[in-house]
Design a protein around this motif. Structure first.
Motif, PDB file in Angstrom:
ATOM      1  N   LYS A  36       0.830  -1.208   0.000  1.00 54.61           N
ATOM      2  CA  LYS A  36       0.000   0.000   0.000  1.00 54.61           C
ATOM      3  C   LYS A  36       0.864   1.258   0.000  1.00 54.61           C
ATOM      4  O   LYS A  36       1.718   1.428   0.856  1.00 54.61           O
ATOM      5  CB  LYS A  36      -0.940  -0.011   1.210  1.00 54.61           C
ATOM      6  CG  LYS A  36      -1.972  -1.132   1.141  1.00 54.61           C
ATOM      7  CD  LYS A  36      -3.017  -1.016   2.232  1.00 54.61           C
ATOM      8  CE  LYS A  36      -4.076  -2.113   2.089  1.00 54.61           C
ATOM      9  NZ  LYS A  36      -5.146  -1.984   3.098  1.00 54.61           N
ATOM     10  N   GLY A  38       0.442   5.280   0.167  1.00 55.26           N
ATOM     11  CA  GLY A  38      -0.496   6.349   0.470  1.00 55.26           C
ATOM     12  C   GLY A  38      -0.111   7.641  -0.233  1.00 55.26           C
ATOM     13  O   GLY A  38       1.040   8.077  -0.151  1.00 55.26           O
ATOM     14  N   VAL A  70      -3.555   4.394  -2.101  1.00 54.49           N
ATOM     15  CA  VAL A  70      -4.522   4.790  -1.086  1.00 54.49           C
ATOM     16  C   VAL A  70      -4.493   6.315  -1.003  1.00 54.49           C
ATOM     17  O   VAL A  70      -3.475   6.910  -0.667  1.00 54.49           O
ATOM     18  CB  VAL A  70      -4.174   4.194   0.293  1.00 54.49           C
ATOM     19  CG1 VAL A  70      -5.239   4.567   1.315  1.00 54.49           C
ATOM     20  CG2 VAL A  70      -4.022   2.682   0.206  1.00 54.49           C
ATOM     21  N   TYR A  80      -2.672   6.971   9.340  1.00 61.12           N
ATOM     22  CA  TYR A  80      -2.286   5.872   8.454  1.00 61.12           C
ATOM     23  C   TYR A  80      -0.833   5.470   8.678  1.00 61.12           C
ATOM     24  O   TYR A  80      -0.487   4.293   8.568  1.00 61.12           O
ATOM     25  CB  TYR A  80      -2.513   6.276   6.991  1.00 61.12           C
ATOM     26  CG  TYR A  80      -3.942   6.140   6.543  1.00 61.12           C
ATOM     27  CD1 TYR A  80      -4.322   5.150   5.646  1.00 61.12           C
ATOM     28  CD2 TYR A  80      -4.919   6.999   7.022  1.00 61.12           C
ATOM     29  CE1 TYR A  80      -5.644   5.018   5.237  1.00 61.12           C
ATOM     30  CE2 TYR A  80      -6.250   6.887   6.627  1.00 61.12           C
ATOM     31  CZ  TYR A  80      -6.599   5.889   5.730  1.00 61.12           C
ATOM     32  OH  TYR A  80      -7.910   5.755   5.340  1.00 61.12           O
ATOM     33  N   VAL A  86      -0.181   1.964   5.718  1.00 67.01           N
ATOM     34  CA  VAL A  86       0.495   2.110   4.435  1.00 67.01           C
ATOM     35  C   VAL A  86       1.940   1.647   4.579  1.00 67.01           C
ATOM     36  O   VAL A  86       2.508   1.656   5.681  1.00 67.01           O
ATOM     37  CB  VAL A  86       0.457   3.569   3.930  1.00 67.01           C
ATOM     38  CG1 VAL A  86      -0.960   3.977   3.564  1.00 67.01           C
ATOM     39  CG2 VAL A  86       1.038   4.524   4.966  1.00 67.01           C
TER      40      VAL A  86
END
Length: 316
Positions: A36, A38, A70, A80, A86
């Protein structure tokens, strides 16, 4: 002996081929957890989606791992990072330094965009015919800032004022923080149309709006402009595999202007779509200017007392 047809052999070997490609680049592996990345939402969610999703698609294609983009609001991004939602981040440089200090975020690369390459500066602007030429002339005037978490829309200008003997909390008659989306453009328009006497804006936005024919810089006077400092920054969480971090860093630094990726049925030029002309390697010492200004402004992550350095609730 029965003949084995070629398509049967291909069917048998296909899973192994995919697995090999997934480890070396080309086709993302199907059995690995998505990585992930971000992206801080800039002007709007739709604009950020269009700009940054192709970067994730490019990394997926280049490294053979699934990179999941994301999109995260600026004020929610720390959550996050703190909660490890992330693996990689793309934020402004002020947030990157905060996460580097508090969570050990590794600084990898810096966006290259505009006339200052991988850096930008913050400017204090007024209309050319306003009669406001310097900090002394600013006393008793009104001002609008960009986002309070923006290095070149708030931090840099606040520092300029403090170090030039001007206290925004006492010397301005009123100031506000631009609301909603496209905040930097709103600051410029607010000054252009006389809503506020002064504005705090990234230099890159002034340049871009002139290039797009939205403003004429000859209408404005720049009272002061900060030193150039690193622009938006890509970072890696400290627990991400170091080999993967290095591959991501190399992929971004080697990204060429004509590099394309297939994304949502379209073949896109990755850098053009992201409004960039490349990535520069993040050099930690270049961020010392940001660290110094955060400390002088008494801003996170170096805030040490309750001295007022953030926007008043009336202006949020």
């Amino acid at each position: 002996m029965k003949r084995i047809y070629p398509f049967v052999v291909l069917f048998i070997l296909l899973p192994f081929l995919i697995s090999c490609q997934g480890n070396g680049g080309g086709v993302p592996s199907l059995d690995e957890k998505p990585i992930k990345i971000g992206f801080m939402i800039c002007n709007s969610r739709a604009e950020s989606k269009a700009r940054f999703e192709p970067i994730a698609a490019y990394l997926s294609e280049k490294l053979g791992r699934k990179f999941e983009p994301v999109l995260v609001d600026t004020y929610k991004f720390e959550e996050y990072v703190r909660d490890k939602k992330v693996d990689f981040t793309h934020t402004n440089s002020m947030l990157a330094i905060s996460y580097n200090e508090n969570y050990g975020l590794k600084l990898l690369g810096v966006d290259k965009r505009g006339r200052q390459d991988h850096k930008d500066s913050g400017a204090i602007i007024t209309l050319k015919d306003s009669g406001i030429k310097n900090f002394d002339d600013m006393r008793g005037k009104t001002m609008v800032f960009g986002p309070a978490l923006a290095p070149f829309g708030y931090m840099a200008q606040y520092y300029l004022m403090l170090t030039n003997g001007f206290n925004p909390e006492e010397d301005l008659s009123y100031y506000a923080i631009a609301p909603g989306s496209y905040k930097h453009e709103k600051v410029i328009y607010s000054v252009l149309y006389g809503r506020y006497d002064l504005g705090s804006v990234p230099r890159i936005d002034l340049d871009l709006m002139e290039e797009e024919g939205k403003i004429d810089l000859n209408d404005f006077h720049i009272i002061a402009e900060s030193l150039p400092m690193p622009y938006c920054t890509v970072g890696a969480m400290p627990d991400v595999d170091s080999a993967l971090v290095q591959k991501v860093k190399e992929a971004l630094l080697n990204l060429k202007q004509d590099e394309t990726v297939l994304h949502e049925g379209e073949i896109l030029k990755v850098l053009d779509r992201a409004w960039l002309h490349g990535f520069a390697e993040a050099v930690d010492s270049e961020y010392d200017l940001i660290r110094d200004r955060l400390k002088r402004n008494n801003m996170e992550p170096y805030k040490t007392c309750l001295l007022y350095t953030s926007p008043s609730p009336r202006d949020q």
